[in-house]
Design a protein around this motif. Structure first.
Motif, PDB file in Angstrom:
ATOM      1  N   THR A  36      -5.137  -7.723  -1.192  1.00 24.66           N
ATOM      2  CA  THR A  36      -5.429  -6.296  -1.024  1.00 24.66           C
ATOM      3  C   THR A  36      -6.571  -6.095  -0.040  1.00 24.66           C
ATOM      4  O   THR A  36      -6.513  -5.227   0.839  1.00 24.66           O
ATOM      5  CB  THR A  36      -5.778  -5.646  -2.377  1.00 24.66           C
ATOM      6  OG1 THR A  36      -4.639  -5.721  -3.244  1.00 24.66           O
ATOM      7  CG2 THR A  36      -6.168  -4.184  -2.196  1.00 24.66           C
ATOM      8  N   LEU A  37      -7.613  -6.904  -0.171  1.00 19.59           N
ATOM      9  CA  LEU A  37      -8.728  -6.829   0.774  1.00 19.59           C
ATOM     10  C   LEU A  37      -8.269  -7.173   2.194  1.00 19.59           C
ATOM     11  O   LEU A  37      -8.677  -6.529   3.165  1.00 19.59           O
ATOM     12  CB  LEU A  37      -9.850  -7.772   0.334  1.00 19.59           C
ATOM     13  CG  LEU A  37     -10.544  -7.411  -0.984  1.00 19.59           C
ATOM     14  CD1 LEU A  37     -11.491  -8.530  -1.409  1.00 19.59           C
ATOM     15  CD2 LEU A  37     -11.304  -6.093  -0.857  1.00 19.59           C
ATOM     16  N   TYR A  39      -5.239  -6.779   3.332  1.00 19.57           N
ATOM     17  CA  TYR A  39      -4.325  -5.742   3.804  1.00 19.57           C
ATOM     18  C   TYR A  39      -5.030  -4.460   4.238  1.00 19.57           C
ATOM     19  O   TYR A  39      -4.391  -3.561   4.777  1.00 19.57           O
ATOM     20  CB  TYR A  39      -3.297  -5.416   2.720  1.00 19.57           C
ATOM     21  CG  TYR A  39      -2.327  -6.543   2.427  1.00 19.57           C
ATOM     22  CD1 TYR A  39      -2.126  -7.572   3.335  1.00 19.57           C
ATOM     23  CD2 TYR A  39      -1.624  -6.587   1.219  1.00 19.57           C
ATOM     24  CE1 TYR A  39      -1.256  -8.607   3.059  1.00 19.57           C
ATOM     25  CE2 TYR A  39      -0.740  -7.603   0.939  1.00 19.57           C
ATOM     26  CZ  TYR A  39      -0.552  -8.613   1.856  1.00 19.57           C
ATOM     27  OH  TYR A  39       0.324  -9.629   1.576  1.00 19.57           O
ATOM     28  N   THR A  40      -6.321  -4.382   4.006  1.00 15.00           N
ATOM     29  CA  THR A  40      -7.041  -3.222   4.538  1.00 15.00           C
ATOM     30  C   THR A  40      -7.063  -3.244   6.066  1.00 15.00           C
ATOM     31  O   THR A  40      -7.271  -2.203   6.696  1.00 15.00           O
ATOM     32  CB  THR A  40      -8.490  -3.175   4.014  1.00 15.00           C
ATOM     33  OG1 THR A  40      -9.184  -4.365   4.417  1.00 15.00           O
ATOM     34  CG2 THR A  40      -8.530  -3.037   2.503  1.00 15.00           C
ATOM     35  N   VAL A  41      -6.819  -4.420   6.654  1.00 17.16           N
ATOM     36  CA  VAL A  41      -6.830  -4.542   8.112  1.00 17.16           C
ATOM     37  C   VAL A  41      -5.583  -5.209   8.682  1.00 17.16           C
ATOM     38  O   VAL A  41      -5.284  -5.071   9.868  1.00 17.16           O
ATOM     39  CB  VAL A  41      -8.081  -5.316   8.594  1.00 17.16           C
ATOM     40  CG1 VAL A  41      -9.338  -4.521   8.329  1.00 17.16           C
ATOM     41  CG2 VAL A  41      -8.180  -6.687   7.929  1.00 17.16           C
ATOM     42  N   THR A 116       0.598   4.932  -4.840  1.00 14.17           N
ATOM     43  CA  THR A 116      -0.237   3.728  -4.893  1.00 14.17           C
ATOM     44  C   THR A 116       0.337   2.710  -5.870  1.00 14.17           C
ATOM     45  O   THR A 116       0.334   1.496  -5.600  1.00 14.17           O
ATOM     46  CB  THR A 116      -1.674   4.091  -5.293  1.00 14.17           C
ATOM     47  OG1 THR A 116      -2.068   5.285  -4.622  1.00 14.17           O
ATOM     48  CG2 THR A 116      -2.636   2.974  -4.927  1.00 14.17           C
ATOM     49  N   MET A 144      -6.572  -0.833  -5.448  1.00 10.59           N
ATOM     50  CA  MET A 144      -6.168  -0.416  -4.105  1.00 10.59           C
ATOM     51  C   MET A 144      -6.849   0.884  -3.709  1.00 10.59           C
ATOM     52  O   MET A 144      -7.349   1.032  -2.593  1.00 10.59           O
ATOM     53  CB  MET A 144      -4.644  -0.232  -4.036  1.00 10.59           C
ATOM     54  CG  MET A 144      -3.869  -1.503  -3.887  1.00 10.59           C
ATOM     55  SD  MET A 144      -2.123  -1.116  -3.666  1.00 10.59           S
ATOM     56  CE  MET A 144      -1.507  -2.766  -3.412  1.00 10.59           C
ATOM     57  N   VAL A 147     -10.559   0.244  -2.783  1.00  6.88           N
ATOM     58  CA  VAL A 147     -10.948  -0.480  -1.562  1.00  6.88           C
ATOM     59  C   VAL A 147     -10.231   0.016  -0.313  1.00  6.88           C
ATOM     60  O   VAL A 147     -10.655  -0.312   0.804  1.00  6.88           O
ATOM     61  CB  VAL A 147     -10.707  -1.994  -1.720  1.00  6.88           C
ATOM     62  CG1 VAL A 147     -11.498  -2.540  -2.891  1.00  6.88           C
ATOM     63  CG2 VAL A 147      -9.225  -2.325  -1.869  1.00  6.88           C
ATOM     64  N   MET A 148      -9.175   0.793  -0.461  1.00  4.13           N
ATOM     65  CA  MET A 148      -8.441   1.314   0.694  1.00  4.13           C
ATOM     66  C   MET A 148      -8.623   2.817   0.803  1.00  4.13           C
ATOM     67  O   MET A 148      -8.713   3.522  -0.203  1.00  4.13           O
ATOM     68  CB  MET A 148      -6.939   1.019   0.563  1.00  4.13           C
ATOM     69  CG  MET A 148      -6.536  -0.413   0.728  1.00  4.13           C
ATOM     70  SD  MET A 148      -4.727  -0.563   0.651  1.00  4.13           S
ATOM     71  CE  MET A 148      -4.544  -2.334   0.874  1.00  4.13           C
ATOM     72  N   SER A 149      -8.634   3.311   2.022  1.00  5.77           N
ATOM     73  CA  SER A 149      -8.619   4.752   2.228  1.00  5.77           C
ATOM     74  C   SER A 149      -7.227   5.283   1.897  1.00  5.77           C
ATOM     75  O   SER A 149      -6.238   4.536   1.883  1.00  5.77           O
ATOM     76  CB  SER A 149      -8.962   5.088   3.683  1.00  5.77           C
ATOM     77  OG  SER A 149      -7.923   4.640   4.551  1.00  5.77           O
ATOM     78  N   ARG A 152      -4.855   4.555   4.662  1.00  3.42           N
ATOM     79  CA  ARG A 152      -4.317   3.201   4.703  1.00  3.42           C
ATOM     80  C   ARG A 152      -3.233   2.997   3.651  1.00  3.42           C
ATOM     81  O   ARG A 152      -2.215   2.358   3.917  1.00  3.42           O
ATOM     82  CB  ARG A 152      -5.454   2.188   4.492  1.00  3.42           C
ATOM     83  CG  ARG A 152      -5.026   0.728   4.642  1.00  3.42           C
ATOM     84  CD  ARG A 152      -4.455   0.428   6.019  1.00  3.42           C
ATOM     85  NE  ARG A 152      -4.198  -1.000   6.179  1.00  3.42           N
ATOM     86  CZ  ARG A 152      -3.578  -1.528   7.227  1.00  3.42           C
ATOM     87  NH1 ARG A 152      -3.149  -0.748   8.208  1.00  3.42           N
ATOM     88  NH2 ARG A 152      -3.383  -2.834   7.297  1.00  3.42           N
ATOM     89  N   VAL A 153      -3.439   3.541   2.456  1.00  3.18           N
ATOM     90  CA  VAL A 153      -2.421   3.424   1.406  1.00  3.18           C
ATOM     91  C   VAL A 153      -1.112   4.051   1.880  1.00  3.18           C
ATOM     92  O   VAL A 153      -0.033   3.445   1.768  1.00  3.18           O
ATOM     93  CB  VAL A 153      -2.893   4.094   0.101  1.00  3.18           C
ATOM     94  CG1 VAL A 153      -1.748   4.177  -0.911  1.00  3.18           C
ATOM     95  CG2 VAL A 153      -4.064   3.329  -0.509  1.00  3.18           C
TER      96      VAL A 153
END
Length: 238
Positions: A36-37, A39-41, A116, A144, A147-149, A152-153
Motif C-alpha cells: 500500500t505504501l 502503491y502511493t507512487v 476503498t 489505505m 496513507v493515500m489521498s 490516489r484511491v
C-alpha cells in the motif's frame, strides 16, 4: 578409554513449525501494508490481473492519471459505487452497521462496500463473497484511506477495476467499448460504464440490454442532482 558420545541438541519439531507459521502470518499481514505504501507512487496490478497473467490469459490495461479520465466517469462511478466517498474514512460505518443488523435478523446482507474497500479486495484479496474477506477488507481500507489521498484511491481504482474479461481500467474499457480515450467519455457513456461494474462480465456498455440502459439512465439522473460528490478530488479538470 572411549569418549562418551554427546547427543546433539535438536529443536523439537512443534516449536519450529509454530515459529514458521508465525513468520508466515507476519509476512501475510505486513505485505499489504508495504505494498500500500509502495502503491502511493507506483501503479499497481490487481490480484485478478496477476492471476490472469500467471495462467497465461491476456490482460489489457493502460494506466492513465486521474486528470486524463473524464470527470463524467469519475462522477458516475462515485455516484454508482460510493456516494460518500469524500466523507468517510474508507468504510461507510452506517452502511456496515445496517448490513450487520440484516445479518442478525436472518436477512442476506448486501452492499456496504466502499470504493476503498473494493480497491483493497481488488489489490490484495479474493473475489468470493464471504464474511472473512469483508472483515479483512475493513482495516485494509482504513489504512489505505490513511496513507493515500482520495485522488490516489480513485485513480488506482479506475485503473485496476475489471470492465470485461481481461479488460482492466478506464482507458482500456473506453477504447474497447467506445473507441475513444477515457478523457473524452460523454455522460451517457460514463453511466453505461459505471453501471456495468457490479457485473462486468455480463454487462456490455457498447451493447447494453434494456435493463442496463435503465440503470445507466438512473445513474445519469442521480449524478446530475448528487451535488459535489467529488469535492475531495483535486484533479484540475473536475
Amino acid at each position: 578409554m572411549k569418549k562418551a558420545r554427546t547427543k546433539e541438541k535438536t529443536e523439537p519439531i512443534k516449536p519450529k513449525i509454530k515459529r514458521w507459521v508465525l513468520r508466515a502470518l507476519g509476512v501475510i499481514v505486513a505485505l499489504p501494508v508495504v505494498l500500500t505504501l509502495l502503491y502511493t507512487v507506483v501503479p499497481p496490478y490487481s490480484s485478478l490481473m496477476l492471476a490472469r497473467v500467471v495462467t497465461g490469459q491476456p490482460v489489457w490495461r493502460e494506466w492513465v492519471p486521474l486528470d486524463e479520465i473524464s470527470v463524467n466517469l469519475q462522477r458516475a462511478v462515485v455516484v454508482s459505487e460510493d456516494g460518500g466517498f469524500c466523507v468517510h474514512d474508507g468504510v461507510d460505518w452506517p452502511a456496515v452497521r445496517g448490513q450487520v443488523g440484516n445479518l442478525l435478523e436472518g436477512k442476506r446482507p448486501r452492499g456496504a462496500s466502499t470504493i476503498t474497500m473494493q480497491l483493497a479486495k481488488n489489490l490484495f484479496l479474493w473475489n468470493d463473497r464471504d464474511y472473512v474477506r469483508k472483515v479483512v477488507e475493513i482495516p485494509l481500507a482504513m489504512f489505505m484511506d490513511l496513507v493515500m489521498s482520495k485522488d490516489r484511491v480513485l485513480e488506482i481504482y479506475l485503473n485496476v477495476v475489471e470492465w470485461g474479461p481481461g479488460i482492466y481500467g478506464a482507458e482500456a474499457a473506453s477504447e474497447t467499448f467506445f473507441g475513444k480515450s477515457a478523457a473524452n467519455l460523454s455522460t451517457t457513456q460514463a453511466s453505461l460504464l459505471a453501471t456495468a461494474l457490479p457485473n462486468p462480465i455480463a454487462r456490455n456498455p457498447a451493447k447494453p440490454s434494456a435493463g442496463h440502459r435503465r440503470l445507466a439512465s438512473i445513474n445519469r439522473s442521480r449524478a446530475q442532482v448528487a451535488g459535489d460528490v467529488l469535492s475531495c478530488i483535486s484533479a484540475t479538470d473536475r
